[in-house]
Write an enzyme that holds these catalytic residues in place. Sequence first.
Site, PDB file in Angstrom:
ATOM      1  N   LEU A   1      56.892 -58.451 -44.726  1.00 53.21           N
ATOM      2  CA  LEU A   1      55.530 -58.656 -45.228  1.00 53.21           C
ATOM      3  C   LEU A   1      55.524 -59.239 -46.640  1.00 53.21           C
ATOM      4  O   LEU A   1      54.471 -59.299 -47.284  1.00 53.21           O
ATOM      5  CB  LEU A   1      54.761 -57.335 -45.217  1.00 53.21           C
ATOM      6  CG  LEU A   1      54.636 -56.639 -43.864  1.00 53.21           C
ATOM      7  CD1 LEU A   1      53.822 -55.361 -43.999  1.00 53.21           C
ATOM      8  CD2 LEU A   1      54.013 -57.561 -42.840  1.00 53.21           C
ATOM      9  N   GLY A   2      56.696 -59.662 -47.111  1.00 46.99           N
ATOM     10  CA  GLY A   2      56.759 -60.211 -48.462  1.00 46.99           C
ATOM     11  C   GLY A   2      56.315 -59.206 -49.499  1.00 46.99           C
ATOM     12  O   GLY A   2      55.656 -59.548 -50.484  1.00 46.99           O
TER      13      GLY A   2
ATOM     14  N   TYR B   1      68.440 -44.394 -51.812  1.00 42.19           N
ATOM     15  CA  TYR B   1      66.980 -44.456 -51.698  1.00 42.19           C
ATOM     16  C   TYR B   1      66.341 -43.146 -52.149  1.00 42.19           C
ATOM     17  O   TYR B   1      66.744 -42.059 -51.735  1.00 42.19           O
ATOM     18  CB  TYR B   1      66.565 -44.747 -50.259  1.00 42.19           C
ATOM     19  CG  TYR B   1      66.756 -46.181 -49.808  1.00 42.19           C
ATOM     20  CD1 TYR B   1      67.063 -47.204 -50.708  1.00 42.19           C
ATOM     21  CD2 TYR B   1      66.621 -46.527 -48.477  1.00 42.19           C
ATOM     22  CE1 TYR B   1      67.241 -48.508 -50.288  1.00 42.19           C
ATOM     23  CE2 TYR B   1      66.794 -47.832 -48.037  1.00 42.19           C
ATOM     24  CZ  TYR B   1      67.107 -48.819 -48.948  1.00 42.19           C
ATOM     25  OH  TYR B   1      67.282 -50.114 -48.521  1.00 42.19           O
TER      26      TYR B   1
ATOM     27  N   GLY C   1      54.125 -56.962 -49.176  1.00 38.79           N
ATOM     28  CA  GLY C   1      52.685 -56.727 -49.099  1.00 38.79           C
ATOM     29  C   GLY C   1      51.863 -57.944 -49.438  1.00 38.79           C
ATOM     30  O   GLY C   1      50.643 -57.970 -49.210  1.00 38.79           O
TER      31      GLY C   1
ATOM     32  N   SER D   1      46.057 -60.708 -55.478  1.00 40.06           N
ATOM     33  CA  SER D   1      45.228 -61.865 -55.824  1.00 40.06           C
ATOM     34  C   SER D   1      45.802 -62.537 -57.072  1.00 40.06           C
ATOM     35  O   SER D   1      46.836 -62.110 -57.603  1.00 40.06           O
ATOM     36  CB  SER D   1      43.794 -61.408 -56.087  1.00 40.06           C
ATOM     37  OG  SER D   1      43.741 -60.610 -57.278  1.00 40.06           O
TER      38      SER D   1
END
Length: 356
Positions: free
Chosen positions: A218-219, A64, A221, A228
């Site tokens: 949270l997928g 990471y 975000g 959208s």
Amino acid sequence: MTSTTSLTHHRLLGRSGLRVSPLSLGTMTFGSDWGWGADDAEAQRIFDAYVDRGGNFIDTSVNYTNGASEKILGRFAKARRDQLVLATKYTMARDPANINSGGNHRYNLVRSVETSLRQLDTDRIDLLYVHAWDFTTRPDEVMRGLDDLVRSGKVLYLGVCNTPAWRVAELQTLADLRGWSPLVALQIEYSLVERTVEHELLPMAQAMGLGVLPWSPLGGGILTGKYSRADLSDENGADVASDRKGVIASTGHLNQRSLDIADVVGSVADELGVSRSQVAIAWTLAHPAVVSPILGARTLAQAEDNLGALDVVLGDEHLARLNAASAPAPIFPDRFIGRPMAQQLIFGTSPLVDRR
């Protein structure tokens, strides 16, 4: 209904006796080496917010932010090391030019663990994961290598991530038959936009004694309402993850179905007077196989909001709406075996038989 009151409401990790917090702090966002993480000061604030509330379960990986995540975490954890359960991972290449710096084989396993111990500045790894199956190394090489590290004291517990259910079952069975250290944790993507793991991985984990740690609850975000239609993407190139939006695009979840699910999350959140993030995390906590969803905040505000999920109570009607909006299509063999005709063929017509 589901409700967990605090980070000190500990849960057992799979078949082990190890107690961990019901939310885990992910640190892939610690360090700015990848261009979108938290700097040292913000990472410190996130770490303190989690630990000061009683959180004890922290997740990282050898690769990471090019190793910065482990180094930063090691500094933060030093003064409270014995209060914390530190989990890290091996598999991913540490040097793209070295073919043996990645993979599941013993060579990479030993070298990665040595690197993690240095970077974390610690004498042991509390939980070590196979980060992903490489579809190359033999299962006995992996499990024997992991067992040797446990026997040496460098590693205490074992887990696996991002691996097919049939392979995890093979690894666990092999360990049990040989008297090697078993797997106690399964880290997989699980959220309202990724429920296909309910077909095989979650039932396998429950049957074989692995506690489930969902990543990206949270997928990425999406479930927060961040994206959208203008953001929809099916990009899948090797370089797509050069920014945070690219990381999400690389998962394949930036599609209209995910946005529709996010709308339902938003409706439930508005009704409860809580954030969308809190609803999404609370939903993952409702599954009986889940031990501790992994939070991946980049700011203190995000971390504090996510921790508030422990106070959210989802009623049966809320759960039903969220489940209906996100239900995965059934797959074979359950698609066939679960149908009335097949059930009658298996069990006959006796009303006393519990068919499911």
